[in-house]
Motif scaffolding. Structure first.
Motif, PDB file in Angstrom:
ATOM      1  N   GLU A  73      12.004  -9.724   1.018  1.00 41.38           N
ATOM      2  CA  GLU A  73      13.353 -10.290   1.038  1.00 41.38           C
ATOM      3  C   GLU A  73      14.221  -9.762  -0.102  1.00 41.38           C
ATOM      4  O   GLU A  73      15.354  -9.346   0.118  1.00 41.38           O
ATOM      5  N   ALA A  74      13.708  -9.788  -1.318  1.00 39.58           N
ATOM      6  CA  ALA A  74      14.515  -9.386  -2.475  1.00 39.58           C
ATOM      7  C   ALA A  74      14.868  -7.908  -2.444  1.00 39.58           C
ATOM      8  O   ALA A  74      15.958  -7.518  -2.855  1.00 39.58           O
ATOM      9  N   MET A  75      13.958  -7.095  -1.928  1.00 36.41           N
ATOM     10  CA  MET A  75      14.197  -5.649  -1.927  1.00 36.41           C
ATOM     11  C   MET A  75      14.713  -5.147  -0.589  1.00 36.41           C
ATOM     12  O   MET A  75      14.846  -3.948  -0.384  1.00 36.41           O
ATOM     13  N   LYS A  76      14.984  -6.095   0.319  1.00 31.28           N
ATOM     14  CA  LYS A  76      15.533  -5.769   1.630  1.00 31.28           C
ATOM     15  C   LYS A  76      14.714  -4.701   2.338  1.00 31.28           C
ATOM     16  O   LYS A  76      15.236  -3.715   2.857  1.00 31.28           O
TER      17      LYS A  76
ATOM     18  N   GLY B 169       7.643   2.333  12.472  1.00 28.49           N
ATOM     19  CA  GLY B 169       9.027   2.291  12.005  1.00 28.49           C
ATOM     20  C   GLY B 169       9.148   2.321  10.494  1.00 28.49           C
ATOM     21  O   GLY B 169      10.109   1.804   9.928  1.00 28.49           O
ATOM     22  N   ILE B 170       8.175   2.952   9.841  1.00 26.22           N
ATOM     23  CA  ILE B 170       8.171   3.041   8.376  1.00 26.22           C
ATOM     24  C   ILE B 170       8.777   4.366   7.952  1.00 26.22           C
ATOM     25  O   ILE B 170       8.355   5.425   8.411  1.00 26.22           O
ATOM     26  N   ALA B 171       9.764   4.310   7.062  1.00 28.02           N
ATOM     27  CA  ALA B 171      10.400   5.527   6.565  1.00 28.02           C
ATOM     28  C   ALA B 171       9.985   5.839   5.134  1.00 28.02           C
ATOM     29  O   ALA B 171       9.617   6.963   4.818  1.00 28.02           O
ATOM     30  N   SER B 172      10.039   4.825   4.254  1.00 24.92           N
ATOM     31  CA  SER B 172       9.697   5.014   2.837  1.00 24.92           C
ATOM     32  C   SER B 172       8.728   3.928   2.394  1.00 24.92           C
ATOM     33  O   SER B 172       8.712   2.832   2.957  1.00 24.92           O
ATOM     34  N   ILE B 173       7.941   4.264   1.352  1.00 25.07           N
ATOM     35  CA  ILE B 173       6.968   3.308   0.807  1.00 25.07           C
ATOM     36  C   ILE B 173       7.021   3.374  -0.718  1.00 25.07           C
ATOM     37  O   ILE B 173       7.068   4.454  -1.298  1.00 25.07           O
ATOM     38  N   LEU B 174       6.984   2.198  -1.330  1.00 27.24           N
ATOM     39  CA  LEU B 174       6.833   2.072  -2.783  1.00 27.24           C
ATOM     40  C   LEU B 174       5.582   1.239  -3.022  1.00 27.24           C
ATOM     41  O   LEU B 174       5.469   0.132  -2.495  1.00 27.24           O
ATOM     42  N   THR B 175       4.645   1.771  -3.800  1.00 26.60           N
ATOM     43  CA  THR B 175       3.386   1.074  -4.089  1.00 26.60           C
ATOM     44  C   THR B 175       3.209   0.952  -5.594  1.00 26.60           C
ATOM     45  O   THR B 175       3.352   1.931  -6.323  1.00 26.60           O
ATOM     46  N   VAL B 176       2.898  -0.279  -6.035  1.00 25.32           N
ATOM     47  CA  VAL B 176       2.668  -0.545  -7.460  1.00 25.32           C
ATOM     48  C   VAL B 176       1.325  -1.255  -7.618  1.00 25.32           C
ATOM     49  O   VAL B 176       0.854  -1.922  -6.697  1.00 25.32           O
TER      50      VAL B 176
ATOM     51  N   VAL C   6      -3.021  -3.568  -4.958  1.00 31.63           N
ATOM     52  CA  VAL C   6      -1.721  -2.905  -4.930  1.00 31.63           C
ATOM     53  C   VAL C   6      -0.771  -3.711  -4.051  1.00 31.63           C
ATOM     54  O   VAL C   6      -1.191  -4.385  -3.109  1.00 31.63           O
ATOM     55  N   LEU C   7       0.496  -3.632  -4.408  1.00 34.95           N
ATOM     56  CA  LEU C   7       1.557  -4.248  -3.624  1.00 34.95           C
ATOM     57  C   LEU C   7       2.442  -3.123  -3.113  1.00 34.95           C
ATOM     58  O   LEU C   7       2.921  -2.304  -3.895  1.00 34.95           O
ATOM     59  N   SER C   8       2.633  -3.077  -1.786  1.00 32.39           N
ATOM     60  CA  SER C   8       3.441  -2.019  -1.183  1.00 32.39           C
ATOM     61  C   SER C   8       4.645  -2.602  -0.471  1.00 32.39           C
ATOM     62  O   SER C   8       4.539  -3.620   0.215  1.00 32.39           O
ATOM     63  N   LEU C   9       5.776  -1.933  -0.647  1.00 31.18           N
ATOM     64  CA  LEU C   9       6.994  -2.266   0.071  1.00 31.18           C
ATOM     65  C   LEU C   9       7.282  -1.121   1.032  1.00 31.18           C
ATOM     66  O   LEU C   9       7.210   0.049   0.654  1.00 31.18           O
ATOM     67  N   TYR C  10       7.600  -1.465   2.280  1.00 31.86           N
ATOM     68  CA  TYR C  10       7.897  -0.486   3.329  1.00 31.86           C
ATOM     69  C   TYR C  10       9.348  -0.664   3.750  1.00 31.86           C
ATOM     70  O   TYR C  10       9.810  -1.794   3.908  1.00 31.86           O
ATOM     71  N   THR C  11      10.061   0.449   3.948  1.00 31.63           N
ATOM     72  CA  THR C  11      11.445   0.369   4.404  1.00 31.63           C
ATOM     73  C   THR C  11      11.582   1.044   5.763  1.00 31.63           C
ATOM     74  O   THR C  11      10.805   1.941   6.107  1.00 31.63           O
ATOM     75  N   ALA C  12      12.586   0.623   6.516  1.00 32.56           N
ATOM     76  CA  ALA C  12      12.837   1.196   7.841  1.00 32.56           C
ATOM     77  C   ALA C  12      13.685   2.461   7.746  1.00 32.56           C
ATOM     78  O   ALA C  12      13.623   3.322   8.624  1.00 32.56           O
ATOM     79  N   GLU C  13      14.477   2.578   6.681  1.00 31.85           N
ATOM     80  CA  GLU C  13      15.283   3.780   6.458  1.00 31.85           C
ATOM     81  C   GLU C  13      14.767   4.487   5.215  1.00 31.85           C
ATOM     82  O   GLU C  13      14.278   3.842   4.286  1.00 31.85           O
ATOM     83  N   GLN C  14      14.905   5.820   5.193  1.00 31.77           N
ATOM     84  CA  GLN C  14      14.488   6.552   3.997  1.00 31.77           C
ATOM     85  C   GLN C  14      15.302   6.058   2.807  1.00 31.77           C
ATOM     86  O   GLN C  14      16.504   5.825   2.917  1.00 31.77           O
ATOM     87  N   ARG C  15      14.596   5.905   1.691  1.00 34.05           N
ATOM     88  CA  ARG C  15      15.233   5.298   0.530  1.00 34.05           C
ATOM     89  C   ARG C  15      14.674   5.884  -0.752  1.00 34.05           C
ATOM     90  O   ARG C  15      13.476   6.127  -0.870  1.00 34.05           O
TER      91      ARG C  15
ATOM     92  N   PHE D 171      11.034  -4.253 -10.831  1.00 34.33           N
ATOM     93  CA  PHE D 171      10.972  -5.554 -10.172  1.00 34.33           C
ATOM     94  C   PHE D 171       9.683  -5.709  -9.373  1.00 34.33           C
ATOM     95  O   PHE D 171       8.994  -6.719  -9.492  1.00 34.33           O
ATOM     96  N   LEU D 172       9.347  -4.709  -8.545  1.00 33.21           N
ATOM     97  CA  LEU D 172       8.145  -4.822  -7.726  1.00 33.21           C
ATOM     98  C   LEU D 172       6.897  -4.880  -8.608  1.00 33.21           C
ATOM     99  O   LEU D 172       5.964  -5.631  -8.323  1.00 33.21           O
ATOM    100  N   SER D 173       6.888  -4.124  -9.707  1.00 30.78           N
ATOM    101  CA  SER D 173       5.750  -4.166 -10.639  1.00 30.78           C
ATOM    102  C   SER D 173       5.626  -5.542 -11.291  1.00 30.78           C
ATOM    103  O   SER D 173       4.526  -6.084 -11.403  1.00 30.78           O
ATOM    104  N   ALA D 174       6.752  -6.100 -11.719  1.00 36.12           N
ATOM    105  CA  ALA D 174       6.733  -7.430 -12.340  1.00 36.12           C
ATOM    106  C   ALA D 174       6.269  -8.479 -11.338  1.00 36.12           C
ATOM    107  O   ALA D 174       5.489  -9.377 -11.671  1.00 36.12           O
ATOM    108  N   LEU D 175       6.721  -8.360 -10.106  1.00 36.44           N
ATOM    109  CA  LEU D 175       6.313  -9.292  -9.052  1.00 36.44           C
ATOM    110  C   LEU D 175       4.808  -9.180  -8.799  1.00 36.44           C
ATOM    111  O   LEU D 175       4.102 -10.187  -8.700  1.00 36.44           O
TER     112      LEU D 175
END
Length: 194
Positions: free
Chosen positions: A37-40, A110-117, A128-137, A146-150
């Motif tokens: 939610e926070a990182m859309k 439908g995954i375009a970009s991934i951030l993993t911390v 690890v915590l991963s965030l997936y986006t639908a558009e390249q980012r 933020f994701l690391s702190a979370l």
């Protein structure tokens, strides 16, 4: 609302909720939903280490299908090594990045970009915590921070929740033992119960 206010509000809400989460599963779900939610993002997943199998196992997720999650386990040593070098893993084009496998599965999901911390507890990576986006980012330093702190807040809360579960289990064992000892005055029966 600005991104900074979104991140701050998420931390305030999460801090209040962490104290009220009744189970470890609820706690993990709070973390992944807060990240998404926070990182859309499109989805978020928290993987915890399975030391025996050297993989990260998905423990909580939002926005991903079960087929996607179970198709490709993350090799723990490989991921931890990369995270130690860089602090995070950023895949701006997850469907073509040569560091990743299963590009077709990512496209289908439908995954375009991934951030993993990493999820760190006492200088040890427990997941690890991963965030997936639908558009390249491109992920900003604030996004990564933020994701690391979370993830790290979640790791601390997870450690606390596991400790409380262990204390509760040991208390029940102790009460059962005390009850069994007090159930008889015969020394043989008391020793057998012990």
């Amino acid at each position: 609302m600005t991104k900074e206010k979104d991140f701050f509000q998420t931390f305030c809400n999460l801090s209040q909720a962490l104290g009220t989460a009744a189970t470890v599963e609820e706690l993990l779900t709070l973390i992944v939903e807060s990240a998404k939610e926070a990182m859309k993002g499109k989805a978020s997943c928290l993987f915890l280490a399975d030391q025996k199998k050297d993989v990260f196992v998905p423990k909580a997720q939002t926005g991903l299908s079960d087929n996607y999650l179970h198709a490709n386990p993350l090799k723990a040593k490989k991921v931890v090594s990369a995270l130690k070098d860089k602090g995070c893993l950023v895949f701006e084009d997850a469907t073509a990045d040569p560091r990743l496998e299963h590009h077709e599965a990512k496209k289908a999901e439908g995954i375009a970009s991934i951030l993993t911390v990493p999820v760190m507890v006492e200088d040890r990576c427990i997941g690890v915590l991963s965030l997936y986006t639908a558009e390249q980012r491109s992920f900003s330093d604030d996004d990564i921070f933020f994701l690391s702190a979370l993830a790290n807040s979640g790791g601390i809360a997870l450690k606390k929740a596991r400790l409380i579960e262990r204390i509760e289990k040991n208390s029940i064992l102790f009460l059962d033992l005390a009850s069994a000892i007090n159930s008889s005055l015969e020394i043989k029966k008391v020793l057998h119960n012990l």
